[in-house]
Design a protein around this motif. Structure first.
Motif, PDB file in Angstrom:
ATOM      1  N   ILE A   8      32.443  51.999  59.028  1.00 27.01           N
ATOM      2  CA  ILE A   8      32.576  53.032  58.656  1.00 27.01           C
ATOM      3  C   ILE A   8      31.887  53.570  59.393  1.00 27.01           C
ATOM      4  O   ILE A   8      31.174  53.825  60.363  1.00 27.01           O
ATOM      5  N   ASN A   9      33.337  54.415  59.821  1.00 24.98           N
ATOM      6  CA  ASN A   9      32.968  55.413  60.890  1.00 24.98           C
ATOM      7  C   ASN A   9      32.783  57.219  61.120  1.00 24.98           C
ATOM      8  O   ASN A   9      32.086  57.774  61.543  1.00 24.98           O
ATOM      9  N   GLU A  10      32.972  57.055  59.648  1.00 31.24           N
ATOM     10  CA  GLU A  10      33.022  59.139  59.022  1.00 31.24           C
ATOM     11  C   GLU A  10      32.296  58.789  57.345  1.00 31.24           C
ATOM     12  O   GLU A  10      33.058  58.353  57.019  1.00 31.24           O
ATOM     13  N   ILE A  11      31.211  59.674  57.051  1.00 29.33           N
ATOM     14  CA  ILE A  11      31.145  59.649  55.794  1.00 29.33           C
ATOM     15  C   ILE A  11      30.932  60.990  55.501  1.00 29.33           C
ATOM     16  O   ILE A  11      30.766  62.489  56.326  1.00 29.33           O
ATOM     17  N   GLY A  12      32.143  61.796  54.606  1.00 35.99           N
ATOM     18  CA  GLY A  12      32.577  63.140  53.910  1.00 35.99           C
ATOM     19  C   GLY A  12      31.355  63.294  52.980  1.00 35.99           C
ATOM     20  O   GLY A  12      31.731  61.751  52.053  1.00 35.99           O
ATOM     21  N   GLN A  21      33.598  60.889  50.623  1.00 38.52           N
ATOM     22  CA  GLN A  21      35.052  59.878  51.359  1.00 38.52           C
ATOM     23  C   GLN A  21      34.210  59.190  52.753  1.00 38.52           C
ATOM     24  O   GLN A  21      33.002  59.688  53.126  1.00 38.52           O
ATOM     25  N   LEU A  22      34.640  58.055  52.520  1.00 38.89           N
ATOM     26  CA  LEU A  22      33.983  57.464  53.868  1.00 38.89           C
ATOM     27  C   LEU A  22      35.922  57.062  54.314  1.00 38.89           C
ATOM     28  O   LEU A  22      36.806  56.267  54.234  1.00 38.89           O
ATOM     29  N   THR A  23      36.501  57.290  55.698  1.00 36.03           N
ATOM     30  CA  THR A  23      36.921  56.620  56.930  1.00 36.03           C
ATOM     31  C   THR A  23      36.142  55.497  57.607  1.00 36.03           C
ATOM     32  O   THR A  23      35.230  55.617  58.043  1.00 36.03           O
ATOM     33  N   GLY A  24      37.333  54.311  57.464  1.00 31.34           N
ATOM     34  CA  GLY A  24      36.495  53.086  58.334  1.00 31.34           C
ATOM     35  C   GLY A  24      37.456  52.097  58.955  1.00 31.34           C
ATOM     36  O   GLY A  24      38.858  52.904  58.681  1.00 31.34           O
ATOM     37  N   VAL A  25      37.512  50.901  59.382  1.00 31.38           N
ATOM     38  CA  VAL A  25      38.329  50.193  59.980  1.00 31.38           C
ATOM     39  C   VAL A  25      37.964  48.758  59.373  1.00 31.38           C
ATOM     40  O   VAL A  25      36.524  48.250  59.242  1.00 31.38           O
TER      41      VAL A  25
END
Length: 137
Positions: A8-12, A21-25
């Motif tokens: 997870i790179n970013e937690i909205g 929102q979760l943004t990841g790879v």
């Protein structure tokens, strides 16, 4: 499930601090066993069913009473916990008495099956002797 890990790179979050929102790879080489934080999710659809998870704990807080010890001194003050949850639409088909496993929650028995969308399915969990406690986390 069983895809590996996601980094997870970013937690909205919204203004209330609720995660939106979760943004990841995706990291398929990662080990589920060694990953510290785990996330269970369901897609937001109208087909999800309401659940009431009822966890019961041991009545006595010790494995064995000492001679002369009063059992009233070791009664567990909190033996039941109720948690609201959401379940997959396939849970509409659960029948009373059916046993199932919820990922990262444990084994449950269906006490009250699906009747209508305004009433939750009631699932019960009891200590099995292997866990320290059965109360839902």
């Amino acid at each position: 499930m069983d895809w590996g890990n996601a980094v997870i790179n970013e937690i909205g979050k919204d203004n209330d601090g609720t995660v939106t929102q979760l943004t990841g790879v995706l990291h398929p080489e990662g080990s589920v066993k060694t990953t510290k934080w785990k996330l269970t999710w369901l897609p937001e659809t109208d087909e999800l069913v309401k659940l009431l998870l009822v966890g019961f704990d041991y009545l006595i807080t010790k494995k064995k009473l000492e001679e002369g010890e009063d059992f009233l001194d070791v009664l567990n003050p909190s033996t039941k916990k109720e948690t609201l949850a959401l379940g997959d639409s396939n849970m509409h088909n659960l029948q009373r008495g059916e046993i199932l496993q919820l990922e990262r929650k444990g084994h449950f028995i269906c006490d009250v099956p699906y009747f209508r969308s305004s009433k939750p399915i009631v699932l019960l969990s009891f200590p099995d002797g292997r866990q320290r406690t059965s109360l839902l986390k």
